[in-house]
Design a protein around this motif. Structure first.
Motif, short mmCIF file in Angstrom:
data_model
loop_
_atom_site.label_atom_id
_atom_site.label_comp_id
_atom_site.label_asym_id
_atom_site.label_seq_id
_atom_site.Cartn_x
_atom_site.Cartn_y
_atom_site.Cartn_z
N LEU A 20 0.82 -1.20 0.03
CA LEU A 20 -0.10 -0.03 -0.03
C LEU A 20 0.91 1.27 -0.01
N GLU A 21 0.55 2.29 -0.73
CA GLU A 21 1.33 3.34 -1.16
C GLU A 21 0.62 4.43 -0.06
N GLU A 22 1.45 5.31 0.43
CA GLU A 22 1.08 6.09 1.57
C GLU A 22 -0.17 7.09 0.96
N ILE A 23 0.02 7.71 -0.09
CA ILE A 23 -1.02 8.58 -0.46
C ILE A 23 -2.49 7.58 -0.48
N ILE A 26 -3.96 7.30 2.92
CA ILE A 26 -4.60 8.55 3.29
C ILE A 26 -5.91 8.56 2.77
N LYS A 27 -6.09 8.31 1.36
CA LYS A 27 -7.07 8.47 0.71
C LYS A 27 -8.29 7.61 1.29
N ILE A 28 -7.84 6.50 1.51
CA ILE A 28 -8.87 5.24 1.93
C ILE A 28 -9.33 5.68 3.49
N VAL A 29 -8.62 6.28 4.13
CA VAL A 29 -8.88 6.79 5.47
C VAL A 29 -9.62 7.99 5.39
N GLN A 30 -9.45 8.97 4.65
CA GLN A 30 -10.38 9.97 4.36
C GLN A 30 -11.73 9.68 3.84
N GLU A 31 -11.93 8.63 3.00
CA GLU A 31 -13.22 8.17 2.42
C GLU A 31 -14.05 7.51 3.45
N LEU A 32 -13.21 6.76 4.43
CA LEU A 32 -13.99 6.09 5.53
C LEU A 32 -14.51 7.12 6.71
N ILE A 33 -13.65 8.20 6.85
CA ILE A 33 -14.08 9.37 7.76
C ILE A 33 -15.34 10.12 7.31
N GLN A 52 -7.34 12.65 11.18
CA GLN A 52 -7.08 11.49 10.25
C GLN A 52 -5.47 10.90 10.76
N LYS A 53 -4.75 11.98 11.03
CA LYS A 53 -3.40 11.24 11.64
C LYS A 53 -3.44 10.44 12.75
N SER A 54 -4.38 10.75 13.62
CA SER A 54 -4.61 9.89 14.84
C SER A 54 -5.18 8.60 14.54
N ILE A 55 -6.09 8.53 13.68
CA ILE A 55 -6.58 7.30 13.30
C ILE A 55 -5.44 6.45 12.52
N ILE A 56 -4.71 6.98 11.57
CA ILE A 56 -3.90 6.20 11.02
C ILE A 56 -2.73 5.60 11.84
N SER A 57 -2.37 6.44 12.84
CA SER A 57 -1.30 6.15 13.80
C SER A 57 -1.80 5.08 14.64
N GLN A 179 -9.33 -2.57 6.72
CA GLN A 179 -9.01 -3.89 6.71
C GLN A 179 -9.68 -4.58 5.43
N LYS A 180 -11.06 -4.38 5.54
CA LYS A 180 -12.00 -5.02 4.41
C LYS A 180 -11.62 -4.22 3.01
N LYS A 181 -11.39 -2.96 3.05
CA LYS A 181 -10.98 -2.23 1.64
C LYS A 181 -9.54 -2.53 1.20
N LEU A 182 -8.58 -2.82 2.13
CA LEU A 182 -7.31 -3.37 1.40
C LEU A 182 -7.49 -4.67 0.93
N GLU A 183 -8.63 -5.32 1.46
CA GLU A 183 -8.43 -6.78 0.92
C GLU A 183 -9.38 -6.77 -0.38
N GLN A 184 -10.36 -5.89 -0.67
CA GLN A 184 -11.19 -5.58 -1.91
C GLN A 184 -9.97 -5.07 -3.00
N ILE A 185 -9.11 -4.33 -2.84
CA ILE A 185 -8.42 -3.72 -3.65
C ILE A 185 -6.90 -4.30 -3.99
N GLY A 186 -6.62 -5.48 -3.04
CA GLY A 186 -5.53 -6.24 -3.07
C GLY A 186 -4.18 -5.56 -2.68
N ARG A 187 -4.33 -4.91 -1.48
CA ARG A 187 -3.39 -4.19 -1.11
C ARG A 187 -3.05 -4.56 0.71
N TYR A 188 -1.67 -4.35 0.95
CA TYR A 188 -1.35 -4.74 2.50
C TYR A 188 -0.32 -3.57 2.88
#
Length: 246
Positions: A20-23, A26-33, A52-57, A179-188
């Protein structure tokens, strides 16, 4: 990464996954927020991405401590049960005033709290503050009376739990969907990679033995910075040498 790539037959799912790229993160977390209700505690009016930063951390920390969304939910529920079952002790704490019997009353309350079905973290927290009081830590504080400072510290534990629980519940929601989103798009992400290997070691003892045979010596640089997941992998790799000098 080497263990996964050199044993793709053991990590079939990894063949079709990419880091998973850092960008992207961030995009996934923003969409979930943004998907949270407008009155969400993690989606404040005026700045939806304030946390956002706190959630990622926090998600990173949870993974590094090998706490899955399922386990996180259980921990939160344990805290909720504690708050429900300790209402009387909390109300009594709030009503206590400085007196000759304050110390004995506080010790009695802490004793009753430790008898409640506490999570390990809460048991440690209350025991820790009790030891601080016994070792005269609370002689310094806003009040001259150490017992009053101790009482205020106990009340603060309750207040923090009440304040943080709604945020923790929404963090659980985001963590689970992340975690579900990462599975769907094939990222880790990097921490997922560590958990892939850790869980494989735990479930497949034969595979663990194969990997153990590849290493005669292990050097851990900056061991004090090792997180729980990394340390568990280290312990499993060294488990064959249990009883020998390491």
């Amino acid at each position: 990464n080497d263990i996964i790539n050199n044993n793709l037959d053991q990590f079939i799912f990894a063949k079709d996954m990419e880091a998973l790229e850092e960008i992207e993160k961030i995009k996934i977390v923003q969409e979930l927020i943004e998907s949270l209700p407008n009155n969400s505690v993690l989606k404040p009016w005026g700045d939806h991405f304030f946390y956002q930063k706190s959630i990622i951390s926090n998600i990173q920390t949870l993974k590094r401590e090998n706490i899955s969304p399922k386990r996180l939910k259980k921990l939160i529920q344990h805290h909720q049960n504690f708050l429900r079952n300790s209402t009387l002790q909390y109300e009594k704490l709030k009503s206590l005033r400085a007196s000759k019997t304050l110390e004995s009353e506080l010790l009695e309350i802490v004793s009753s709290l430790l008898k409640i079905d506490l999570s390990k973290s809460l048991n440690t927290l209350f025991s820790y503050h009790l030891e601080l009081y016994k070792n005269n830590f609370y002689t310094s504080g806003r009040a001259k009376n150490p017992a009053v400072n101790f009482k205020n510290a106990l009340i603060k534990i309750f207040d923090n739990l009440k304040k943080q629980t709604p945020k923790q519940l929404e963090l659980h929601t985001i963590y689970k969907k992340y975690q579900k989103k990462l599975e769907q798009i094939g990222r880790y992400d990097f921490d997922d990679m560590i958990l892939f290997v850790l869980n494989k070691f735990k479930k497949d003892k034969n595979f663990l033995l194969v990997v153990q045979e590849q290493f005669q010596y292990i050097l851990v640089d900056e061991y004090q910075d090792t997180n729980s997941s990394q340390n568990q992998i280290l312990e499993l790799l060294l488990s064959k040498a249990a009883g020998s000098k390491t």
